[in-house]
Write a protein that holds these residues in place. Structure first.
Motif, PDB file in Angstrom:
ATOM      1  N   LYS A  73      -2.607   7.610  -8.727  1.00 37.63           N
ATOM      2  CA  LYS A  73      -2.444   8.704  -9.631  1.00 37.63           C
ATOM      3  C   LYS A  73      -1.289   8.051  -9.034  1.00 37.63           C
ATOM      4  N   THR A  74      -0.529   8.714  -8.353  1.00 35.34           N
ATOM      5  CA  THR A  74       1.251   8.130  -8.347  1.00 35.34           C
ATOM      6  C   THR A  74       1.535   7.190  -8.755  1.00 35.34           C
ATOM      7  N   SER A  75       1.299   6.168  -8.016  1.00 40.64           N
ATOM      8  CA  SER A  75       1.670   4.854  -8.152  1.00 40.64           C
ATOM      9  C   SER A  75       0.942   3.884  -8.489  1.00 40.64           C
ATOM     10  N   HIS A  76       1.743   2.128  -8.255  1.00 38.36           N
ATOM     11  CA  HIS A  76       1.145   1.586  -9.503  1.00 38.36           C
ATOM     12  C   HIS A  76       1.858   0.280  -8.610  1.00 38.36           C
ATOM     13  N   ALA A  77       1.773  -0.226  -7.034  1.00 38.13           N
ATOM     14  CA  ALA A  77       1.830  -1.406  -6.826  1.00 38.13           C
ATOM     15  C   ALA A  77       1.233  -2.210  -7.044  1.00 38.13           C
ATOM     16  N   ARG A  78       2.008  -3.942  -6.610  1.00 41.23           N
ATOM     17  CA  ARG A  78       1.821  -5.377  -7.254  1.00 41.23           C
ATOM     18  C   ARG A  78       1.962  -5.850  -5.942  1.00 41.23           C
ATOM     19  N   LEU A 111       1.278  -1.006  -0.174  1.00 36.79           N
ATOM     20  CA  LEU A 111      -0.323   0.094  -0.237  1.00 36.79           C
ATOM     21  C   LEU A 111       1.165   1.349  -0.411  1.00 36.79           C
ATOM     22  N   GLN A 112       2.099   1.240   0.481  1.00 33.27           N
ATOM     23  CA  GLN A 112       2.991   2.091   0.078  1.00 33.27           C
ATOM     24  C   GLN A 112       3.524   2.205  -1.198  1.00 33.27           C
ATOM     25  N   GLY A 113       3.102   1.250  -2.202  1.00 33.36           N
ATOM     26  CA  GLY A 113       3.797   1.699  -4.052  1.00 33.36           C
ATOM     27  C   GLY A 113       5.018   0.560  -3.946  1.00 33.36           C
ATOM     28  N   MET A 171      12.548  -0.585  -3.762  1.00 33.81           N
ATOM     29  CA  MET A 171      12.267   1.075  -4.465  1.00 33.81           C
ATOM     30  C   MET A 171      10.522   1.031  -4.754  1.00 33.81           C
ATOM     31  N   GLN A 172       9.894   2.341  -4.290  1.00 34.00           N
ATOM     32  CA  GLN A 172       8.801   2.663  -4.794  1.00 34.00           C
ATOM     33  C   GLN A 172       8.323   2.323  -5.331  1.00 34.00           C
ATOM     34  N   VAL A 173       7.537   2.518  -6.453  1.00 32.61           N
ATOM     35  CA  VAL A 173       7.190   2.028  -7.981  1.00 32.61           C
ATOM     36  C   VAL A 173       6.485   3.183  -7.468  1.00 32.61           C
TER      37      VAL A 173
END
Ligand SMILES: Nc1ncnc2c1ncn2[C@@H]1O[C@H](COP(=O)(O)OP(=O)(O)OP(=O)(O)O)[C@@H](O)[C@H]1O
Length: 662
Positions: free
Chosen positions: A215-220, A74-76, A324-326
Motif C-alpha cells: 500500500k505504501t511502497s513499490h520496490a523494484r 523488500l525495504q522499499g 532512498m526508499q521509493v
C-alpha cells in the motif's frame, strides 16, 4: 550487520571452456592476502567487493552478493543487479536466465529463482504478521537491435515503444512454478545465436524486474543480463549477426557512459544514448542500490576483454549513490488536475467578474464565446504547472466534459457550465485545515458562498523516510463573511483562492498555521506562525514570504527573491526571544530558525533563484531542483549535504557562507 554499500562490484571467474581444448593456467590469480576481494591479472591488481574464483558455487555467490540486495528491495529501495562481461563467461548462468529445462541440478540455479524464493518467503512471513496485502509480480523484456520487446506479452516479437516499456506485461508471482513458467516463456522468446565463443549466446540484453508492491511502497529489483561484450571480429559474424554485435556494443558503451557520468557527478546523464539505458533510467540513478557482477574468462586469448571488463568495474567503484526508499507512486492525475481548475478559476477575469456578480464560481461551457479567454489561461496554466502531456490532456478533457462528475461530492460539471459545489458536512473539518480569514472574527456581515480553495487530505500514512503526496482532492465551499470582490484586500484569501495580487498592497496576515498548498505543507512539516509578510508580487512570492517572520506591517518594493535571499544569508544578531522551555540558547534557536528557512528556500527556489545563493552554481542549482522534482522536498539539510555535489570541502565553505554553522 555492516551498512550495505550502495554500489557493490563483484568479479566472477568462469570455468574453462571445454571446446578450447588444451588446458592452460588461468590468467586470473586470486592472491591469498586478497581476502576474497582482490585478483591479479597479468600483474595488474584489482580490488572489488567480492572476487569469486571459478570454484565458487551459485549459492555462495548469491548469499554474498544478491541476498543483501533482496533485503533492501523488500525495504522499499530500488535495486539493480547487473551482469556484464564477455560472451560465454556465465552471465546468464549466474543470473539464472537460462531456460529452466537446461538446469539439471538444483545447485546450478541462478540468482533469479533464488531471489524469488527469498522474496516470497519474506513477503508471506510479513503478511502473516501485518496482514498488509503485498503483491509480487515480474516483467521480462529484452533489448535486441536497439528495440525493446515484451517477452511475456502476446506479441513478443513486436517491438515496444521505448518510452512505454514500463507498461510491459507483468505476471503475478506466488510460487516457484510461476517463475518457472515466466522464465520458460521469456527465455523461450529470447534471441540466442551460436557464436564461435558460445553455442547459445544471448544476442540481447534481458531485464527481469521483480516488483514488490504494498500500500505504501513499490520496490523494484531488476536482474539484468547484458549481452556479451565481445568484438564483432571475434564472433565471426557477418550481416544481421554483425549488426547485432554492433548494437550490443552500443548498449554496453552507453551503460559505460552513464556510469562514468554518474561517477563524475555530472548533472546531465546520457540515458537517451541507447534503448538499454533509456529503459534502465529509473534504476541507474543515484537513489538506487546497484550491484555489478563482472564475469571474466580464465583464458589467455580473452585477456584484452577480461582487462576491459575489470577496468569498467574499477570505474564503477567511483559511483557515489545515496539510495532512498521509493515512496508511493507519483502524484495521481486526479490530484494534479484540480490544480489546473484552481488556477484557471482564480486567474480568469471573466470568471471572477461572474463570481462577483453571482456569488458563485461558474466556468462557462468551453464551446461558448465566454470560454475563449479561459482556454488561453488554461494553456498558460498548464505550461506553468509543467504538467505531463497526459495530465494536460486529462485537464483539457475535464474542462470539455459535459454531464460528468469528477468527484461526486466536489466538482460537478453540468451541461452548460462547471460549477464548484461544496458540502457543509466537510466544512468544519476543513476549516481546521484551512481556516478562511474572517471566520470567527466577529459576526459575519453577510454570507457569501465562495469557493476559495482546494484542500487536500492525505489518504495514506506517509512512509517514515520520505514525505508522500496526497491522494485525494476536495474542492470546498467556504462560507465566509467576505465577498468575492473583497478577496483582493486580504492576502490569505488571495492565497487560498489562488488569486494573484497584481498591485502593491499592504498585507497583514493573521497569525495562524499556514496550510496554503500541498507543496507548502510538504515543505513545512512543522507549524509556523507568521506576523506580517511583506508586499507580495504573486502567489509564489506570497508563499515564500509567508514562511518568514516579520514584526510589523511593512511595504516592500518588488525585489522578489533577492530580498528573501538577503534575509537568509545576512548575518544577523540572534533575535531577542523569550527563553524556551528546554533552555536552548538564543543562538541555537536562531541557528535552527535560519536552517529551516534555508531549507525552505532550497525546497522552493527555482534553478534561477537557487543560483543566487552563495556557493550554488548553475549545475548545483539544477541538480537540487532535479532531485526535488524526482524525490520530493528535502527533509533536512543533511539530505542536501549527502548529495554527491559537494566535492572536497565545498559543503563546509557553502555552509559557512550561508551561516549554517556557528
Ligand atoms: N560458474 C559456472 N559453472 C558452471 N558452468 C558455467 C559457469 N559459468 C558458465 N557456465 C556455463 O558456460 C556456458 C556459457 O554460459 P552463459 O550462457 O551463461 O554465458 P553468457 O556470458 O551469458 O554468454 P552470452 O553473453 O554469449 O550469452 C553455459 O553452458 C553455462 O552453463
Amino acid at each position: 550487520m555492516d551498512k550495505l554499500s550502495a554500489v557493490r562490484i563483484a568479479v566472477r571467474e568462469a570455468p574453462y571452456r571445454q571446446f578450447l581444448g588444451r588446458r592452460e593456467p588461468s590468467v586470473v590469480e586470486f592472491p591469498p592476502w586478497g581476502d576474497g576481494k582482490s585478483l591479479v591479472v597479468e600483474q595488474n591488481e584489482f580490488h572489488f567487493d567480492h572476487a569469486f574464483p571459478s570454484t565458487v558455487g551459485q549459492d555462495e555467490m548469491y548469499l554474498a552478493l544478491i541476498l543483501p540486495l533482496v533485503e533492501k528491495a523488500l525495504q522499499g529501495f530500488q535495486c539493480t543487479a547487473l551482469a556484464y562481461g564477455q560472451t560465454g563467461t556465465g552471465k546468464s548462468y549466474s543470473m539464472g536466465m537460462a531456460p529452466p529445462d537446461k538446469i539439471q541440478k538444483p545447485e546450478h540455479l541462478g540468482v533469479l529463482p533464488r531471489c524469488l524464493a527469498d522474496i516470497l518467503e519474506r513477503v508471506n512471513a510479513k503478511q502473516e504478521n501485518e496482514k498488509e496485502p503485498i503483491q509480487v509480480f515480474a516483467s521480462f523484456i529484452e533489448i535486441y537491435n536497439e528495440k525493446a520487446y515484451d517477452l511475456l506479452g502476446s506479441s513478443p516479437h513486436t517491438p515496444m515503444v521505448t518510452a512505454r516499456c514500463h507498461r510491459c506485461t507483468c505476471l503475478p508471482l506466488s510460487s516457484q512454478e510461476d517463475l518457472q513458467d515466466l522464465l520458460q516463456q521469456g527465455t523461450g522468446n529470447r534471441r540466442v545465436r551460436s557464436t564461435k565463443m558460445n553455442s547459445s549466446s544471448s544476442r540481447s540484453h534481458a531485464i527481469v524486474t521483480i516488483h514488490v508492491k504494498s500500500k505504501t511502497s513499490h520496490a523494484r529489483l531488476n536482474i539484468v543480463d547484458l549481452a556479451g561484450s565481445e568484438g564483432v571480429r571475434r564472433t565471426g559474424h557477418e550481416g544481421v549477426a554483425k549488426q547485432e554485435g554492433v548494437n550490443i556494443n552500443l548498449g554496453l558503451l552507453s551503460i559505460n557512459k552513464v556510469v562514468m557520468s554518474m561517477a563524475a557527478g555530472r548533472t546531465v546523464i546520457p540515458y537517451r544514448d541507447s534503448v538499454l539505458t533509456t529503459v534502465l533510467q529509473d534504476s541507474l540513478t543515484a537513489q538506487s542500490y546497484l550491484t555489478f557482477l563482472a564475469c571474466i574468462s580464465p583464458h589467455r586469448c580473452d585477456l584484452s576483454e577480461t582487462l576491459a571488463t575489470l577496468r569498467f568495474g574499477t570505474s564503477a567503484k567511483k559511483l557515489r549513490l545515496n539510495p532512498m526508499q521509493v515512496a508511493r507512486q507519483k502524484q495521481s492525475l486526479a490530484t494534479r488536475t484540480p490544480h489546473v481548475f484552481r488556477k484557471v478559476l482564480s486567474s480568469s477575469t471573466a470568471i471572477k467578474r461572474q463570481a462577483a456578480d453571482q456569488n458563485s464560481l461558474c466556468v462557462p461551457n468551453p464551446k461558448s464565446e465566454m470560454a475563449k479567454p479561459l482556454a488561453n489561461v488554461l494553456q498558460r496554466t498548464r505550461s506553468e504547472l509543467g504538467l505531463t502531456p497526459k495530465a494536460k490532456k486529462r485537464a483539457r478533457e475535464l474542462l470539455q466534459l459535459e454531464d460528468t462528475t469528477l468527484e461526486p461530492s466536489s466538482i460537478h460539471i453540468s451541461d452548460s457550465s462547471l460549477s464548484l459545489v461544496g458540502f457543509q458536512a466537510e466544512i468544519e473539518k476543513d476549516r481546521q485545515l484551512m481556516p478562511p480569514p474572517g471566520v470567527g472574527n466577529g459576526q459575519p456581515s453577510s454570507l457569501h458562498s465562495t469557493a476559495v480553495s482546494i484542500a487536500e487530505v492525505d489518504e495514506q500514512e506517509e512512509p517514515a523516510e520520505m514525505p508522500s503526496i496526497s491522494a485525494s482532492v476536495r474542492t470546498q465551499l467556504f462560507r465566509t463573511n467576505v465577498s468575492p470582490i473583497s478577496l483582493r484586500s486580504s492576502s490569505i484569501l488571495k492565497e487560498l483562492s489562488g488569486i494573484q495580487p497584481m498591485e502593491e498592497t499592504l498585507i497583514t496576515v493573521p497569525k495562524q498555521p499556514s496550510i496554503l498548498r500541498r507543496s507548502m505543507r510538504l515543505a513545512n512539516q512543522r507549524p509556523q506562525s507568521y506576523g506580517v509578510i511583506p508586499k507580495v508580487i504573486n502567489l509564489r512570492n506570497a508563499q515564500q514570504s509567508a514562511s518568514q517572520e516579520h514584526s510589523s506591517s511593512v511595504s516592500v518594493k518588488k525585489e522578489k527573491f533577492s530580498q528573501l535571499k538577503d534575509l537568509i544569508t545576512r548575518v544577523e544578531a540572534p533575535p531577542k526571544r523569550s527563553r524556551s522551555r528546554n533552555n536552548t540558547s538564543p543562538a541555537d534557536e536562531w541557528m535552527a530558525h535560519n536552517k529551516s528557512l534555508f531549507l525552505d528556500l532550497l525546497n522552493r527556489g527555482s534553478v534561477k533563484e537557487l543560483q543566487k545563493i552563495p556557493g550554488i552554481g548553475p549545475k548545483t542549482a539544477f541538480t537540487l531542483v532535479m532531485h526535488r522534482s524526482r524525490l520530493g522536498c528535502f527533509l533536512n539539510l543533511d539530505q542536501v549535504k549527502d548529495l554527491p555535489i559537494w566535492p572536497g570541502k565545498s559543503w563546509n565553505r557553502f555552509s559557512q557562507a550561508n551561516c549554517l554553522e556557528i
